[in-house]
Scaffold this motif. Structure first.
Motif, PDB file in Angstrom:
ATOM      1  N   ASN A  69      49.375  33.199  45.801  1.00 24.40           N
ATOM      2  CA  ASN A  69      48.317  33.504  44.846  1.00 24.40           C
ATOM      3  C   ASN A  69      48.887  33.949  43.514  1.00 24.40           C
ATOM      4  OD1 ASN A  69      46.248  32.990  46.742  1.00 24.40           O
ATOM      5  ND2 ASN A  69      46.659  34.979  47.674  1.00 24.40           N
ATOM      6  N   GLU A  70      50.151  34.291  43.511  1.00 23.39           N
ATOM      7  CA  GLU A  70      50.806  34.644  42.251  1.00 23.39           C
ATOM      8  C   GLU A  70      52.255  34.150  42.267  1.00 23.39           C
ATOM      9  OE1 GLU A  70      51.408  39.277  42.704  1.00 23.39           O
ATOM     10  OE2 GLU A  70      49.359  38.651  43.204  1.00 23.39           O
TER      11      GLU A  70
ATOM     12  N   PRO B 273      51.864  29.657  41.602  1.00 20.28           N
ATOM     13  CA  PRO B 273      50.703  29.243  42.395  1.00 20.28           C
ATOM     14  C   PRO B 273      50.294  27.839  41.995  1.00 20.28           C
ATOM     15  CG  PRO B 273      50.292  31.315  41.244  1.00 20.28           C
ATOM     16  CD  PRO B 273      51.542  30.752  40.685  1.00 20.28           C
TER      17      PRO B 273
ATOM     18  N   ASP C  75      42.532  27.346  37.267  1.00 23.57           N
ATOM     19  CA  ASP C  75      42.113  28.612  36.692  1.00 23.57           C
ATOM     20  C   ASP C  75      42.136  29.690  37.776  1.00 23.57           C
ATOM     21  OD1 ASP C  75      40.886  30.710  35.479  1.00 23.57           O
ATOM     22  OD2 ASP C  75      38.921  29.740  35.267  1.00 23.57           O
ATOM     23  N   PRO C  76      42.906  30.759  37.577  1.00 25.71           N
ATOM     24  CA  PRO C  76      42.959  31.814  38.608  1.00 25.71           C
ATOM     25  C   PRO C  76      41.591  32.408  38.905  1.00 25.71           C
ATOM     26  CG  PRO C  76      44.569  32.205  36.861  1.00 25.71           C
ATOM     27  CD  PRO C  76      43.748  31.056  36.423  1.00 25.71           C
ATOM     28  N   GLU C  77      40.715  32.419  37.910  1.00 27.14           N
ATOM     29  CA  GLU C  77      39.374  32.991  38.087  1.00 27.14           C
ATOM     30  C   GLU C  77      38.513  32.155  39.032  1.00 27.14           C
ATOM     31  OE1 GLU C  77      37.644  35.710  35.927  1.00 27.14           O
ATOM     32  OE2 GLU C  77      39.708  36.292  36.343  1.00 27.14           O
TER      33      GLU C  77
ATOM     34  N   ARG D 183      41.081  26.769  42.152  1.00 30.52           N
ATOM     35  CA  ARG D 183      42.473  26.997  42.554  1.00 30.52           C
ATOM     36  C   ARG D 183      42.481  27.454  44.017  1.00 30.52           C
ATOM     37  NH1 ARG D 183      46.465  31.795  40.602  1.00 30.52           N
ATOM     38  NH2 ARG D 183      47.113  30.623  38.804  1.00 30.52           N
TER      39      ARG D 183
END
Ligand SMILES: *[C@@H]1O[C@H](CO)[C@@H](O)[C@H](O)[C@H]1NC(C)=O
Ligand SMILES: *[C@@H]1O[C@H](CO)[C@@H](O)[C@H](O)[C@H]1NC(C)=O
Ligand SMILES: *[C@@H]1O[C@H](CO)[C@@H](O)[C@H](O)[C@H]1NC(C)=O
Ligand SMILES: *[C@@H]1O[C@H](CO)[C@@H](O)[C@H](O)[C@H]1NC(C)=O
Ligand SMILES: *[C@@H]1O[C@H](CO)[C@@H](O)[C@H](O)[C@H]1NC(C)=O
Ligand SMILES: *[C@@H]1O[C@H](CO)[C@@H](O)[C@H](O)[C@H]1NC(C)=O
Length: 417
Positions: free
Chosen positions: A82-83, A111, A115-117, A204
């Motif tokens: 995730n990161e 990752p 978009d992480p959001e 994502r």
């Protein structure tokens, strides 16, 4: 006495000539991903290392976390992607932690794109009774409400990545359950890798790794019997399947309906002093609750959770077991008496009330005297004339008090005689 000191000093100096000599850095450090999130870093030995050096490799993550010194030229870890995560690798000539390693080389893994959001949030999995795993999550921000999610899972006994079959909604959460069984004595000790993404590839992917010995929620136990012995309450129950008794912690709740008490007992080691219960029945557990009043109604429930002896976390309680009661309910003859007495009391109350109302009526509306009866007695058969007079008489007397009319009647009687 100066000689040994000198010798010692020279020896230390000699040692440090070797130990301060650092090796060249490792080469060709690369990273790859297998399964869902098994990340492997590989490298080649340094070029031009001293021939007398037996090479060891020191590696650690970003801020010196998870330091390892191994002779292998690779390192595998399960990391939720995730990161961004980076591994630093250096070479040295011993396993000694204080040896200064070569210049460190770093390789990072980022990752997946997106978009992480947009990634799902609060991805959590609970392993129910070591039988099935249920994962839940919340949609990410700015994602279409008709996003079609898919969950993939992997563990070492599976051999391949599988897709969770039926995804369903549960309030605001989205959930999916898949079978995952660990029977007693099996040596299943692999983590479960989880990935949630969408069919259209618009969000994502989100990852989670569930260690094999955590997030376990056992089924509730079953109470087998309750009994009183020498003033103590003995509770006997059967543990949920798939667990060793020593791997569980217990809570016994005793509610006393009469005293309105609510006691919870934490049971770390469940054992009865009483020999009667020590017939080593598999999965049967016994606990003695002290100071319970036998002549009142007691309701008992039990719940369990995994403990630190066998599991990594001990957060998830099972549901409460079904409740079981022991002791006497309120005296049954008391109930019968009340059942009989209540109507009697109610009837009496009604009668009293009616009588009271009648009295009240007498006071408020004094009864109209009925002189007709008296006249009937006085004059026997009456003609139209007397009737007329009688009516007139009644009309006149109506407003007078009862006593007055009595007096009047008396005097009328006397006059008639
Ligand atoms: C690094 O990799 C390249 C190509 O894969 C290879 O030619 C080279 O020999 C490697 N270096 C070492 C030190 O093994
Ligand atoms: C390596 O060790 C051998 C003997 O074990 C020695 O002769 C040689 O000088 C050593 N080389 C270095 C570079 O220390
Ligand atoms: C590691 O090296 C230090 C000096 O650099 C030394 O004092 C210590 O005894 C060594 N430890 C081991 C386990 O060899
Ligand atoms: C999800 O699937 C449904 C039916 O298969 C489809 O109508 C809908 O367009 C899909 N949603 C997205 C965001 O692709
Ligand atoms: C535990 O309780 C919840 C809520 O009452 C229920 O939905 C669930 O099925 C129960 N779980 C078990 C294993 O009995
Ligand atoms: C016991 O009492 C507690 C607190 O009053 C209550 O929450 C609980 O539901 C009761 N247990 C049973 C089995 O009724």
């Amino acid at each position: 006495s100066a000689l040994p000191f000198t010798g010692h000093g020279i020896w230390v100096y000699f040692l440090c000539l070797i130990c301060t000599e650092t090796q060249p850095p490792v080469t060709n450090l690369s990273v790859s991903v297998e399964n869902l999130c098994t990340v492997t870093w590989t490298w080649n030995p340094p070029e031009g290392a001293s021939p007398n050096c037996s090479l060891w490799y020191l590696s650690h993550f970003g801020n010196k976390q998870d330091k390892k010194i191994t002779p292998e030229t690779h390192r595998s870890e399960e990391v939720p992607l995730n990161e961004r995560i980076c591994l630093q690798v250096g070479s040295q000539c011993s396993t000694n932690e204080s040896e200064k390693p070569s210049i460190l080389v770093e390789k990072c893994i980022s990752p997946p794109e997106g978009d992480p959001e947009s990634a799902v949030t609060e991805l959590q999995c609970v392993w129910h009774n070591l039988r099935y795993m249920k994962c839940t999550w919340l949609p990410g921000r700015n994602t279409s409400p008709d996003t079609n999610y898919t969950l993939y899972y992997w563990h070492s006994s599976l051999g391949q990545i599988l897709q969770c079959e039926n995804i369903y909604r549960e309030d605001q959460h989205i959930a999916c359950s898949f079978a995952l069984t660990k029977v007693k004595d099996s040596n299943f000790d692999s983590s479960v890798q989880i990935m949630v993404k969408d069919n259209a590839g618009k969000i994502r992917p989100a990852f989670s790794i569930v260690p094999s010995s955590s997030h376990v929620k056992p089924d509730p136990p079953h109470i087998k019997s309750l009994s009183f012995q020498n003033g103590d309450l003995y509770v006997q129950w059967k543990n949920p399947q798939n667990f060793y008794s020593r791997c569980l912690s217990y809570q016994v709740e005793v509610n006393n309906t009469q005293a309105k008490t609510h006691d919870i007992f934490y049971v770390e080691e469940a054992k009865c002093q009483n020999s009667e219960f020590e017939g080593n029945l598999e999965g049967m557990i016994c606990f003695m609750v002290p100071g319970v009043l036998p002549d009142t109604l007691n309701t008992v429930r039990i719940r369990v959770k995994t403990n630190k002896l066998c599991y990594e976390d001990d957060k998830l309680w099972s549901n409460w077991s079904q409740a079981m009661s022991i002791g006497q309910k309120a005296n049954p003859t008391f109930y019968i008496t009340t059942l009989l007495i209540i109507p009697v009391i109610v009837a009496a109350a009604i009668i009293v009330l009616l009588l009271y109302l009648k009295r009240l009526k007498i006071i408020i509306f004094p009864p109209i005297p009925d002189p007709g009866k008296i006249f009937k007695e006085m004059f026997g058969d009456q003609n139209d004339d007397t009737l007329h007079w009688k009516k007139y008489d009644i009309y006149e007397k109506q407003t007078k008090e009862e006593t007055d009319s009595v007096v009047l009647i008396e005097s009328l009687k006397r006059a008639a005689q």
